[in-house]
Design a protein around this motif. Structure first.
Motif, PDB file in Angstrom:
ATOM      1  N   GLU A   3      43.152  29.418  -9.476  1.00  0.00           N
ATOM      2  CA  GLU A   3      43.522  28.129 -10.069  1.00  0.00           C
ATOM      3  C   GLU A   3      42.432  27.108  -9.801  1.00  0.00           C
ATOM      4  N   ILE A   4      42.068  26.352 -10.824  1.00  0.00           N
ATOM      5  CA  ILE A   4      41.017  25.354 -10.678  1.00  0.00           C
ATOM      6  C   ILE A   4      41.609  23.965 -10.865  1.00  0.00           C
ATOM      7  N   PHE A   5      41.307  23.074  -9.912  1.00  0.00           N
ATOM      8  CA  PHE A   5      41.810  21.704  -9.997  1.00  0.00           C
ATOM      9  C   PHE A   5      40.647  20.726 -10.037  1.00  0.00           C
ATOM     10  N   ASP A   6      40.889  19.618 -10.716  1.00  0.00           N
ATOM     11  CA  ASP A   6      39.922  18.527 -10.748  1.00  0.00           C
ATOM     12  C   ASP A   6      39.887  17.878  -9.371  1.00  0.00           C
ATOM     13  N   GLU A   7      38.676  17.823  -8.793  1.00  0.00           N
ATOM     14  CA  GLU A   7      38.495  17.253  -7.457  1.00  0.00           C
ATOM     15  C   GLU A   7      38.974  15.799  -7.365  1.00  0.00           C
ATOM     16  N   ASN A   8      38.908  15.109  -8.491  1.00  0.00           N
ATOM     17  CA  ASN A   8      39.064  13.654  -8.443  1.00  0.00           C
ATOM     18  C   ASN A   8      40.461  13.159  -8.802  1.00  0.00           C
ATOM     19  N   GLN A   9      41.408  14.066  -8.748  1.00  0.00           N
ATOM     20  CA  GLN A   9      42.783  13.645  -9.013  1.00  0.00           C
ATOM     21  C   GLN A   9      43.699  14.463  -8.115  1.00  0.00           C
ATOM     22  N   LEU A  13      49.687  15.935  -8.904  1.00  0.00           N
ATOM     23  CA  LEU A  13      49.833  15.341 -10.238  1.00  0.00           C
ATOM     24  C   LEU A  13      49.328  16.292 -11.316  1.00  0.00           C
ATOM     25  N   GLN A  14      48.289  17.033 -11.003  1.00  0.00           N
ATOM     26  CA  GLN A  14      47.791  18.002 -11.979  1.00  0.00           C
ATOM     27  C   GLN A  14      48.812  19.113 -12.195  1.00  0.00           C
ATOM     28  N   ILE A  15      49.514  19.460 -11.120  1.00  0.00           N
ATOM     29  CA  ILE A  15      50.565  20.471 -11.260  1.00  0.00           C
ATOM     30  C   ILE A  15      51.719  19.914 -12.094  1.00  0.00           C
ATOM     31  N   VAL A  16      52.058  18.652 -11.844  1.00  0.00           N
ATOM     32  CA  VAL A  16      53.102  18.008 -12.659  1.00  0.00           C
ATOM     33  C   VAL A  16      52.728  18.103 -14.137  1.00  0.00           C
ATOM     34  N   GLN A  17      51.504  17.768 -14.444  1.00  0.00           N
ATOM     35  CA  GLN A  17      51.063  17.796 -15.832  1.00  0.00           C
ATOM     36  C   GLN A  17      51.173  19.192 -16.436  1.00  0.00           C
ATOM     37  N   ARG A  18      50.754  20.186 -15.667  1.00  0.00           N
ATOM     38  CA  ARG A  18      50.797  21.546 -16.204  1.00  0.00           C
ATOM     39  C   ARG A  18      52.222  22.007 -16.461  1.00  0.00           C
ATOM     40  N   ILE A  19      53.107  21.660 -15.523  1.00  0.00           N
ATOM     41  CA  ILE A  19      54.498  22.090 -15.707  1.00  0.00           C
ATOM     42  C   ILE A  19      55.108  21.352 -16.898  1.00  0.00           C
TER      43      ILE A  19
ATOM     44  N   ASP B   6      43.023   3.255 -13.013  1.00  0.00           N
ATOM     45  CA  ASP B   6      43.996   4.313 -12.783  1.00  0.00           C
ATOM     46  C   ASP B   6      44.098   4.540 -11.289  1.00  0.00           C
ATOM     47  N   GLU B   7      45.323   4.388 -10.772  1.00  0.00           N
ATOM     48  CA  GLU B   7      45.555   4.518  -9.335  1.00  0.00           C
ATOM     49  C   GLU B   7      45.137   5.889  -8.796  1.00  0.00           C
ATOM     50  N   ASN B   8      45.192   6.883  -9.671  1.00  0.00           N
ATOM     51  CA  ASN B   8      45.073   8.252  -9.186  1.00  0.00           C
ATOM     52  C   ASN B   8      43.697   8.867  -9.383  1.00  0.00           C
ATOM     53  N   GLN B   9      42.703   8.030  -9.527  1.00  0.00           N
ATOM     54  CA  GLN B   9      41.336   8.530  -9.657  1.00  0.00           C
ATOM     55  C   GLN B   9      40.421   7.523  -8.957  1.00  0.00           C
ATOM     56  N   PRO B  10      39.379   8.016  -8.298  1.00  0.00           N
ATOM     57  CA  PRO B  10      38.501   7.104  -7.564  1.00  0.00           C
ATOM     58  C   PRO B  10      38.000   5.969  -8.458  1.00  0.00           C
ATOM     59  N   ILE B  11      38.069   4.752  -7.941  1.00  0.00           N
ATOM     60  CA  ILE B  11      37.651   3.591  -8.718  1.00  0.00           C
ATOM     61  C   ILE B  11      36.168   3.687  -9.049  1.00  0.00           C
TER      62      ILE B  11
END
Lengths: 129, 129, 129, 129
Positions: A3-9, A13-19, B6-11
């Motif tokens: 599984e690959i995740f965006d480092e910057n989020q 939340l990324q899992i929430v989006q996928r589900i 966006d709160e969930n990403q580095p400013i």
DNA sequence: GTGGTCTAGACCACC
DNA sequence: GTGGTCTAGACCACA
């Protein structure tokens, strides 16, 4: 299957989006049981607390409910899911348009670029198959 | 003018993106001086460290250079900016298409939805003016 | 009749409290047989293990006794029940007073608020009947 | 100063309640900074994640807000606090009345019992002083 | 220093 | 087995 995740989020939340996407594509139907926290943790290769937090967010948004000792389930309320679909669609559209305008594109440019991109992607896929 | 992040990403990354967009739209031309860190901090209403970090990222990507005692400048190398423009355009397109497909949209759906969205947005703007 | 439980406290303890209250109100008299575990489980709409655990707690506190093969019975020892009544009354009073003081109420405030609340509740009930 | 928590309720919710009470008593005023997560963790002798979760709950209820890198603050919106005060007062009253009725008390009994309890508590305090 | 996220590992209540 | 809570300890973004 790594599984690959965006480092910057945040991962949760990324899992929430996928589900959410899986639900909206119909892979989980209203009332369906979501994977057990521990199973999802293994599948996404993250800690179970991270899955728990993702599920909490789904519950907070009314997309899922948990039944004590049984599991976490997709809401049976279709209207919530319709609302979610509409909201995500709007967000994606607005973000995309805003981003392309930042690059100096007009509305006509945006559509044209998108069309030619999709066509070139198509032909690539055809070649591969 | 309240800046919204966006709160969930580095400013600092969000600021990098905005400055890139400004450069690509031609608001900053190759060789132009970027605002002083302290001014940009006031403009974006963030701590000056955050701006500093954003500038560091621009420098790392070759989009900006610092001249000691003078300030930070947009690179004079047009090819870097062209490359940047192409890369951002590609990212935006791919993210958008991926997201819409997650919602179950086909290529034709995506273009149609985008067109109708832009039209309805247009008519709203006309009404306002 | 849907049973409602506080999500944030063990169900078996909430059931213990309700059964204690039933005993103290005289719905179960000293020596009476308590409902079979399976019946109580249906009545409260919970798993039978949960009822079993509640009964264990009642036995631990000396409020109930089991006679093998016959069932679970309210103790015949009235003094235990008197003690229980006194203890619960004290707990309820102390919790309530502590909570109201946390909100900044003085003793006089507490009594006044309680009186006016009971009166307004009374008049509502009269209207309904 | 050992902090004592009820075994049968999540610690983070008990902390939420205590902080709410402190706010409503005026120990934290609207706009005040709440203790840093790490400090509160030391004060309550719990893990910092537990405090974080309590603060999250306060934020979810609109009672607190966090400012990035600065801290967590009591909301400046007095109406939210008024609403909170009213809601807690109602909950405490209703719980107490319900519990006392479970023991077979009438409205008059409840008030009388409360009054005599407060008087006896008073005289004890006087003796101590 | 301040909050936010994540991991690893444990224990509990409920089904 | 299922979710819920908690601890200990780590790293990061922001001011």
């Amino acid at each position: 299957m790594e599984e690959i995740f965006d480092e910057n989020q945040p991962i949760y939340l990324q899992i929430v989006q996928r589900i959410c996407a899986q639900i909206l594509r119909g892979e989980f139907k209203p009332g369906d049981k979501l994977p057990a926290v521990i199973d999802a943790a293994m599948r996404f290769k993250v800690n179970h607390n991270t899955i728990h937090r993702a599920y909490l967010e789904l519950i907070r948004q009314g997309i899922a409910v948990t039944r004590r000792g049984e599991g976490t389930f997709v809401t049976a309320d279709q209207s919530v899911l319709d609302e979610l679909h509409h909201r995500m669609r709007k967000t994606f559209l607005e973000d995309f348009i805003r981003q392309m305008r930042q690059l100096g594109f007009t509305n006509a440019d945006i559509i044209e670029t998108l069309q030619s991109y999709l066509q070139s992607a198509n032909s690539k896929e055809e070649k591969q198959s």
